[in-house]
Scaffold this motif. Structure first.
Motif, PDB file in Angstrom:
ATOM      1  N   ASP A 170      -8.434   5.277  -7.040  1.00 49.15           N
ATOM      2  CA  ASP A 170      -9.385   4.362  -7.675  1.00 49.15           C
ATOM      3  C   ASP A 170      -8.702   3.276  -8.491  1.00 49.15           C
ATOM      4  O   ASP A 170      -9.240   2.181  -8.630  1.00 49.15           O
ATOM      5  N   ASP A 171      -7.518   3.552  -9.030  1.00 50.70           N
ATOM      6  CA  ASP A 171      -6.831   2.558  -9.854  1.00 50.70           C
ATOM      7  C   ASP A 171      -5.883   1.656  -9.050  1.00 50.70           C
ATOM      8  O   ASP A 171      -5.222   0.794  -9.615  1.00 50.70           O
ATOM      9  N   HIS A 172      -5.829   1.840  -7.715  1.00 49.17           N
ATOM     10  CA  HIS A 172      -4.996   0.969  -6.871  1.00 49.17           C
ATOM     11  C   HIS A 172      -5.709  -0.358  -6.690  1.00 49.17           C
ATOM     12  O   HIS A 172      -6.909  -0.393  -6.407  1.00 49.17           O
ATOM     13  N   PRO A 173      -5.009  -1.481  -6.830  1.00 46.03           N
ATOM     14  CA  PRO A 173      -5.675  -2.779  -6.672  1.00 46.03           C
ATOM     15  C   PRO A 173      -6.278  -2.954  -5.277  1.00 46.03           C
ATOM     16  O   PRO A 173      -5.770  -2.425  -4.300  1.00 46.03           O
ATOM     17  N   PHE A 222       0.859  -1.184   0.000  1.00 52.59           N
ATOM     18  CA  PHE A 222       0.000   0.000   0.000  1.00 52.59           C
ATOM     19  C   PHE A 222       0.895   1.234   0.000  1.00 52.59           C
ATOM     20  O   PHE A 222       1.486   1.566   1.029  1.00 52.59           O
ATOM     21  N   HIS A 223       0.990   1.920  -1.137  1.00 48.78           N
ATOM     22  CA  HIS A 223       1.984   2.986  -1.287  1.00 48.78           C
ATOM     23  C   HIS A 223       1.423   4.368  -1.608  1.00 48.78           C
ATOM     24  O   HIS A 223       2.185   5.255  -1.957  1.00 48.78           O
ATOM     25  N   TRP A 224       0.135   4.577  -1.501  1.00 50.95           N
ATOM     26  CA  TRP A 224      -0.375   5.921  -1.749  1.00 50.95           C
ATOM     27  C   TRP A 224      -0.042   6.802  -0.546  1.00 50.95           C
ATOM     28  O   TRP A 224       0.291   6.311   0.524  1.00 50.95           O
ATOM     29  N   PRO A 225      -0.109   8.135  -0.699  1.00 49.68           N
ATOM     30  CA  PRO A 225       0.272   9.034   0.407  1.00 49.68           C
ATOM     31  C   PRO A 225      -0.590   8.820   1.659  1.00 49.68           C
ATOM     32  O   PRO A 225      -1.815   8.694   1.569  1.00 49.68           O
ATOM     33  N   GLU A 226       0.060   8.765   2.804  1.00 48.96           N
ATOM     34  CA  GLU A 226      -0.632   8.591   4.084  1.00 48.96           C
ATOM     35  C   GLU A 226      -1.631   9.716   4.291  1.00 48.96           C
ATOM     36  O   GLU A 226      -1.379  10.865   3.942  1.00 48.96           O
ATOM     37  N   GLY A 227      -2.791   9.372   4.855  1.00 47.11           N
ATOM     38  CA  GLY A 227      -3.811  10.361   5.159  1.00 47.11           C
ATOM     39  C   GLY A 227      -4.689  10.718   3.978  1.00 47.11           C
ATOM     40  O   GLY A 227      -5.550  11.586   4.082  1.00 47.11           O
ATOM     41  N   THR A 228      -4.500  10.035   2.850  1.00 44.92           N
ATOM     42  CA  THR A 228      -5.317  10.302   1.662  1.00 44.92           C
ATOM     43  C   THR A 228      -6.102   9.050   1.291  1.00 44.92           C
ATOM     44  O   THR A 228      -5.822   7.956   1.787  1.00 44.92           O
ATOM     45  N   LEU A 229      -7.041   9.203   0.387  1.00 42.26           N
ATOM     46  CA  LEU A 229      -7.852   8.087  -0.058  1.00 42.26           C
ATOM     47  C   LEU A 229      -7.048   7.169  -0.966  1.00 42.26           C
ATOM     48  O   LEU A 229      -6.159   7.630  -1.695  1.00 42.26           O
ATOM     49  N   ARG A 230      -7.369   5.897  -0.942  1.00 46.64           N
ATOM     50  CA  ARG A 230      -6.759   4.950  -1.884  1.00 46.64           C
ATOM     51  C   ARG A 230      -7.179   5.352  -3.289  1.00 46.64           C
ATOM     52  O   ARG A 230      -8.366   5.528  -3.567  1.00 46.64           O
TER      53      ARG A 230
END
Length: 159
Positions: A149-152, A139-147
């Motif tokens: 939509d294109d993240h598995p 899980f590598h999106w920025p902390e504190g933000t929403l996942r």
């Protein structure tokens, strides 16, 4: 008549509405904002989270404040497992690290029950933490933000 505004979608849930409710919960928890997250629960909500049993929105907010003070780097994915008219079963994983920098992946299941206005009245969570190496994080999106939509999701990641 209640002054409490409804939190759509409302029960009875269709499959698509239950999926929407799950993603709404995931999005809220990924903000790591205890006040915002606690607003999705009834004033008298009852929880079981591991070995803690918060009762009421105020205790939930206190619990979440403590949780996110120690579980840093928190990123969460939830996925629907099953649903009926007022209940949703969810599986989830989240990644976090402790103060020493050790990463963990938490695997869990939740059972949710909603009131007629769409607030969660009951939440039962069973969770297991597994230590992972930094290079094993998924899980590598920025902390504190929403996942994004294109993240598995969990199924696509093999979790």
């Amino acid at each position: 008549m209640s002054d409490t505004p409804p939190r759509t979608p409302l029960p009875p849930f269709s499959y698509d509405e239950a999926v929407q409710k799950v993603r709404m919960a995931e999005n809220a928890w990924n903000t790591r904002d205890p006040v915002k997250v606690a607003q999705a629960y009834t004033v008298d909500t009852r929880w079981r989270n591991r070995s803690e049993f918060p009762k009421g929105r105020a205790e939930v907010q206190e619990f979440l404040t403590r949780k996110w003070a120690t579980e840093t780097g928190y990123r969460l994915i939830k996925e629907i497992w099953a649903h009926d008219s007022h209940r949703i079963a969810v599986r989830f994983c989240y990644e976090w690290h402790d103060s020493s920098g050790q990463w963990f992946r938490a695997h869990g299941n939740e059972n949710w029950e909603f009131d007629d206005l769409g607030y969660m009245a009951v939440r039962h969570a069973s969770i297991n933490d597994v230590p992972i190496a930094d290079e094993d994080r998924l899980f590598h999106w920025p902390e504190g933000t929403l996942r994004p939509d294109d993240h598995p999701g969990l199924t696509e990641l093999g979790l």
